[in-house]
Design an enzyme around this catalytic site. Structure first.
Site, PDB file in Angstrom:
ATOM      1  N   ILE A 127       6.898   6.365  17.451  1.00 51.30           N
ATOM      2  CA  ILE A 127       6.610   7.168  16.246  1.00 51.30           C
ATOM      3  C   ILE A 127       5.351   8.030  16.418  1.00 51.30           C
ATOM      4  CG2 ILE A 127       6.307   7.108  13.726  1.00 51.30           C
ATOM      5  CD1 ILE A 127       8.857   5.651  14.412  1.00 51.30           C
TER       6      ILE A 127
ATOM      7  N   ARG B 258      -3.791  10.007   3.982  1.00 49.66           N
ATOM      8  CA  ARG B 258      -2.531  10.634   4.328  1.00 49.66           C
ATOM      9  C   ARG B 258      -1.656  10.902   3.100  1.00 49.66           C
ATOM     10  NH1 ARG B 258      -0.805  13.855   7.923  1.00 49.66           N
ATOM     11  NH2 ARG B 258       1.434  13.856   8.120  1.00 49.66           N
TER      12      ARG B 258
ATOM     13  N   ASP C 241       3.519   0.231  12.176  1.00 52.08           N
ATOM     14  CA  ASP C 241       2.303  -0.259  11.524  1.00 52.08           C
ATOM     15  C   ASP C 241       1.991  -1.724  11.853  1.00 52.08           C
ATOM     16  OD1 ASP C 241       1.962   2.231  10.490  1.00 52.08           O
ATOM     17  OD2 ASP C 241       2.373   1.718   8.405  1.00 52.08           O
TER      18      ASP C 241
ATOM     19  N   ARG D 246      -9.147   0.674   3.338  1.00 58.42           N
ATOM     20  CA  ARG D 246      -8.194   1.611   2.746  1.00 58.42           C
ATOM     21  C   ARG D 246      -6.856   0.937   2.483  1.00 58.42           C
ATOM     22  NH1 ARG D 246      -6.709   5.494   6.489  1.00 58.42           N
ATOM     23  NH2 ARG D 246      -5.052   5.678   4.976  1.00 58.42           N
TER      24      ARG D 246
ATOM     25  N   LYS E 131       0.832  -1.206   0.000  1.00 62.63           N
ATOM     26  CA  LYS E 131       0.000   0.000   0.000  1.00 62.63           C
ATOM     27  C   LYS E 131       0.866   1.256   0.000  1.00 62.63           C
ATOM     28  CE  LYS E 131      -2.568   2.792   3.284  1.00 62.63           C
ATOM     29  NZ  LYS E 131      -1.506   3.605   3.900  1.00 62.63           N
ATOM     30  N   ASN E 132       1.822   1.333   0.937  1.00 63.79           N
ATOM     31  CA  ASN E 132       2.553   2.591   1.088  1.00 63.79           C
ATOM     32  C   ASN E 132       3.507   2.874  -0.073  1.00 63.79           C
ATOM     33  OD1 ASN E 132       1.155   3.250   3.357  1.00 63.79           O
ATOM     34  ND2 ASN E 132       2.755   2.641   4.801  1.00 63.79           N
TER      35      ASN E 132
ATOM     36  N   ARG F 178       0.408  14.891  13.219  1.00 58.32           N
ATOM     37  CA  ARG F 178       1.144  14.403  12.055  1.00 58.32           C
ATOM     38  C   ARG F 178       1.663  15.606  11.258  1.00 58.32           C
ATOM     39  NH1 ARG F 178      -1.673   9.007   9.613  1.00 58.32           N
ATOM     40  NH2 ARG F 178       0.448   8.701   8.918  1.00 58.32           N
ATOM     41  N   PRO F 179       2.691  16.278  11.793  1.00 56.13           N
ATOM     42  CA  PRO F 179       3.183  17.489  11.132  1.00 56.13           C
ATOM     43  C   PRO F 179       3.810  17.193   9.773  1.00 56.13           C
ATOM     44  CG  PRO F 179       4.665  16.828  12.913  1.00 56.13           C
ATOM     45  CD  PRO F 179       3.483  15.917  12.976  1.00 56.13           C
ATOM     46  N   ILE F 180       3.902  18.221   8.911  1.00 58.03           N
ATOM     47  CA  ILE F 180       4.591  18.031   7.629  1.00 58.03           C
ATOM     48  C   ILE F 180       5.686  19.096   7.446  1.00 58.03           C
ATOM     49  CG2 ILE F 180       2.719  16.799   6.436  1.00 58.03           C
ATOM     50  CD1 ILE F 180       2.125  19.522   5.010  1.00 58.03           C
ATOM     51  N   ASP F 181       6.222  19.554   8.591  1.00 58.70           N
ATOM     52  CA  ASP F 181       7.249  20.602   8.518  1.00 58.70           C
ATOM     53  C   ASP F 181       8.476  20.169   7.709  1.00 58.70           C
ATOM     54  OD1 ASP F 181       7.318  18.921  10.977  1.00 58.70           O
ATOM     55  OD2 ASP F 181       9.281  19.846  11.218  1.00 58.70           O
ATOM     56  N   GLN F 182       8.825  18.882   7.768  1.00 57.73           N
ATOM     57  CA  GLN F 182      10.028  18.432   7.039  1.00 57.73           C
ATOM     58  C   GLN F 182       9.773  18.391   5.525  1.00 57.73           C
ATOM     59  OE1 GLN F 182      13.024  18.015   8.760  1.00 57.73           O
ATOM     60  NE2 GLN F 182      11.671  18.888  10.305  1.00 57.73           N
TER      61      GLN F 182
ATOM     62  N   CYS G  85      -5.158   8.181   9.011  1.00 58.41           N
ATOM     63  CA  CYS G  85      -5.494   7.644  10.331  1.00 58.41           C
ATOM     64  C   CYS G  85      -5.188   8.662  11.422  1.00 58.41           C
ATOM     65  CB  CYS G  85      -4.682   6.375  10.601  1.00 58.41           C
ATOM     66  SG  CYS G  85      -5.149   5.013   9.541  1.00 58.41           S
TER      67      CYS G  85
HETATM   68  C1  UD1 Z   1       4.207   6.747   6.816  1.00 55.63           C
HETATM   69  C2  UD1 Z   1       3.197   5.659   6.563  1.00 55.63           C
HETATM   70  C3  UD1 Z   1       2.542   5.215   7.872  1.00 55.63           C
HETATM   71  C4  UD1 Z   1       3.590   4.840   8.901  1.00 55.63           C
HETATM   72  C5  UD1 Z   1       4.654   5.923   9.043  1.00 55.63           C
HETATM   73  C6  UD1 Z   1       5.823   5.495   9.911  1.00 55.63           C
HETATM   74  C7  UD1 Z   1       2.437   6.198   4.332  1.00 55.63           C
HETATM   75  C8  UD1 Z   1       1.351   6.722   3.478  1.00 55.63           C
HETATM   76  N1  UD1 Z   1       2.189   6.175   5.649  1.00 55.63           N
HETATM   77  O1  UD1 Z   1       3.473   7.857   7.369  1.00 55.63           O
HETATM   78  O2  UD1 Z   1       1.708   4.087   7.586  1.00 55.63           O
HETATM   79  O3  UD1 Z   1       2.984   4.646  10.159  1.00 55.63           O
HETATM   80  O4  UD1 Z   1       5.187   6.273   7.749  1.00 55.63           O
HETATM   81  O5  UD1 Z   1       6.416   4.353   9.408  1.00 55.63           O
HETATM   82  O6  UD1 Z   1       3.488   5.785   3.864  1.00 55.63           O
HETATM   83  N2  UD1 Z   1       7.287  13.950  11.357  1.00 55.63           N
HETATM   84  C9  UD1 Z   1       7.576  15.269  11.675  1.00 55.63           C
HETATM   85  N3  UD1 Z   1       7.580  16.173  10.663  1.00 55.63           N
HETATM   86  C10 UD1 Z   1       7.337  15.835   9.366  1.00 55.63           C
HETATM   87  C11 UD1 Z   1       7.049  14.495   9.060  1.00 55.63           C
HETATM   88  C12 UD1 Z   1       7.026  13.574  10.088  1.00 55.63           C
HETATM   89  O7  UD1 Z   1       7.811  15.603  12.833  1.00 55.63           O
HETATM   90  O8  UD1 Z   1       7.372  16.716   8.503  1.00 55.63           O
HETATM   91  C13 UD1 Z   1       7.287  12.937  12.449  1.00 55.63           C
HETATM   92  C14 UD1 Z   1       5.907  12.298  12.642  1.00 55.63           C
HETATM   93  O9  UD1 Z   1       5.126  13.060  13.550  1.00 55.63           O
HETATM   94  C15 UD1 Z   1       6.271  10.935  13.195  1.00 55.63           C
HETATM   95  C16 UD1 Z   1       7.591  10.614  12.486  1.00 55.63           C
HETATM   96  O10 UD1 Z   1       8.099  11.852  12.017  1.00 55.63           O
HETATM   97  O11 UD1 Z   1       6.527  10.999  14.563  1.00 55.63           O
HETATM   98  C17 UD1 Z   1       7.468   9.656  11.314  1.00 55.63           C
HETATM   99  O12 UD1 Z   1       6.492  10.133  10.428  1.00 55.63           O
HETATM  100  P1  UD1 Z   1       6.527   9.784   8.863  1.00 55.63           P
HETATM  101  O13 UD1 Z   1       7.566   8.732   8.604  1.00 55.63           O
HETATM  102  O14 UD1 Z   1       6.601  11.043   8.101  1.00 55.63           O
HETATM  103  O15 UD1 Z   1       5.085   9.140   8.654  1.00 55.63           O
HETATM  104  P2  UD1 Z   1       4.139   9.305   7.420  1.00 55.63           P
HETATM  105  O16 UD1 Z   1       4.928   9.518   6.170  1.00 55.63           O
HETATM  106  O17 UD1 Z   1       3.030  10.252   7.721  1.00 55.63           O
END
Ligand code: UD1
Length: 419
Positions: A328, A93, A306, A398, A22-23, A122-126, A117
């Site tokens: 995580i 997501r 997961d 999903r 899926k991912n 679930r920030p996207i700052d990075q 989920c």
């Molecule tokens: C992806 C997977 C999800 C899995 C997760 C961790 C998909 C669609 N989803 O989610 O199933 O549980 O990886 O293996 O592939 N973080 C920040 N800033 C950012 C991005 C992330 O602080 O900009 C933090 C998150 O809060 C979390 C950690 O980094 O604590 C890992 O998140 P991330 O690997 O980005 O997860 P997703 O890509 O959302």
């Protein structure tokens, strides 16, 4: 509303074939937006997130031709829109990949905030930091993220946290950028490697995926004209492996990559289960009582978050006191309240949960609070005494292809009914 009814206490027996990941699929489909031409993707999982993504691409002007429920040809020659509304993006997501892919191709993207989920913040700052480092301006307002650039220029990006999504988005945005981009502290999950392999097959120049430094040498164009097969889903494989041990069963898991499953195999053996790898098949079987373990979820190659809820079910019926530390996500223990309704003894506080092993679980009506929690509750239903009812199946659909059919073939008594 649909629900699953599971009559429990069935040891799983037989063979199950694992679908495409899926991912990986939900990253590869938006990655086709970078191609000026056609590509064919095979081994796609037949799940609602994949269907939704293909529909979004169609809205953007792509031509989608399905050859079977697992194979699609996507022609992205005529992409004519760059806006995806919040109503669409909040359904899942992985909609965040539209940002990197559209920015990379069109130098402009306006995308609603991602959903998915509810696992806590679930920030996207990075992601944003990566786009800005490549030369884009990013504005976040009114539920939309807008990224614009005159041109994208290769650069060094250091990820402050190891993020799957940000690593893939940085790759997507830099594939067509001018010069070389170095992504440091990159995530190493199998789907990162799969997306890089896909893009390279289509004409990109990405090196080092699967290590913590990825180098993207920008190319002028991705011509496509190739076929790519999605990697098998290690989370689906792990789900069935854990179910085999929890149900006191003996199954063969086919079409998996053993290397991707090392941390899961290690934990299953540690609690007393058995695993025998043979090429792309694994035999997983129970022959003695399982016992306590301590687990900390970590980025790959650590134990995957997961699979944490599924493993939580196994620990809830394993002898002794087990501890899971979820490193995580902040809210990944919601399933423990549902398991407690079934007789488990789990206490959770913050990112730690303590499992006092009980002899049996008993059936109860329970709710899938998220995708993997849903899979965990199916395992719980299969091992419990009585008839378990599981609600909120949309989460499960999903991300798992035909999950009840696959479990039924292994002997589980499971049916989907309309209330
Ligand atoms: C992806 C997977 C999800 C899995 C997760 C961790 C998909 C669609 N989803 O989610 O199933 O549980 O990886 O293996 O592939 N973080 C920040 N800033 C950012 C991005 C992330 O602080 O900009 C933090 C998150 O809060 C979390 C950690 O980094 O604590 C890992 O998140 P991330 O690997 O980005 O997860 P997703 O890509 O959302």
């Amino acid at each position: 509303m649909e629900k699953l009814i599971i009559t429990g206490k069935t040891p799983l027996k037989g063979e199950v074939t694992i679908s495409g990941a899926k991912n990986a699929a939900v990253a590869i489909i938006p990655a086709t937006l970078l191609i000026n031409g056609t590509c064919t993707i095979e081994n796609l999982p037949n799940i609602s997130d994949v269907k939704l993504y293909c529909d979004i691409l169609k809205e953007l002007g792509a031509k989608i031709t399905w050859h079977s429920e697992h194979e699609v040809t996507i022609n992205t020659t005529n992409i004519n829109a760059h806006n995806i509304p919040l109503d669409t993006t909040r359904k899942f997501r992985a909609s965040y990949y539209l940002l990197g892919a559209l920015l990379g191709r069109c130098k402009y993207a306006q995308v609603g905030s991602p959903g998915g989920c509810n696992l806590g913040a679930r920030p996207i700052d990075q992601h944003i930091k990566s786009f800005e480092a490549l030369g884009a301006s990013v504005d976040v307002s009114n539920g939309n993220i807008t990224a614009t650039a005159k041109k994208l220029k290769g650069t060094s990006i250091y990820m402050d946290v190891v993020s799957v999504g940000a690593t893939i988005n940085a790759m997507l945005a830099s594939v067509l950028a001018e010069g070389t981009t170095v992504i440091d502290n990159a995530a190493k999950e199998p789907h990162i490697v799969d997306v890089a392999n896909f893009l390279n097959t289509m004409g990109a120049d990405i090196r080092g995926a699967g290590t913590d430094i990825i180098k993207v040498n920008g190319v002028k164009e991705l011509k496509g004209n190739a076929t790519y097969s999605v990697v098998p889903d290690q989370i689906e494989a792990g789900t069935f492996m854990i179910a085999a041990i929890a149900s006191k069963g003996d199954i063969i898991v086919k079409n998996c990559i053993t290397k991707h499953l090392e941390s899961i195999i290690a934990k299953i053996i540690e609690v007393g289960g058995n695993v025998d790898a043979n090429g792309d098949h694994l035999r997983v079987w129970y022959d003695k009582k399982t016992h306590k373990a301590t687990i900390k979820t970590l980025p790959y190659p650590g134990f995957p978050t997961d699979l944490q809820p599924q493993m939580g079910v196994l620990l809830s019926i394993s002898e002794g006191t087990s501890i899971i530390n979820e490193s995580i996500w902040d809210s990944r223990f919601q399933y423990t309240a549902e398991l407690n309704k079934m007789g488990a003894h789990i206490t959770s506080q913050g990112k730690t949960a303590v499992f006092e092993g009980v002899k049996n679980l008993t059936a109860a009506p329970v709710y899938a609070t998220d995708l993997r929690a849903g899979a965990a509750l199916i395992i719980a239903g299969i091992i419990a005494n009585g008839k378990t009812e599981i609600y909120h199946l949309n989460h499960i659909d999903r991300g798992y292809e035909n999950i009840e059919e696959k479990f039924r073939k292994l002997g589980a008594k499971i049916e989907r009914v309309e209330e």
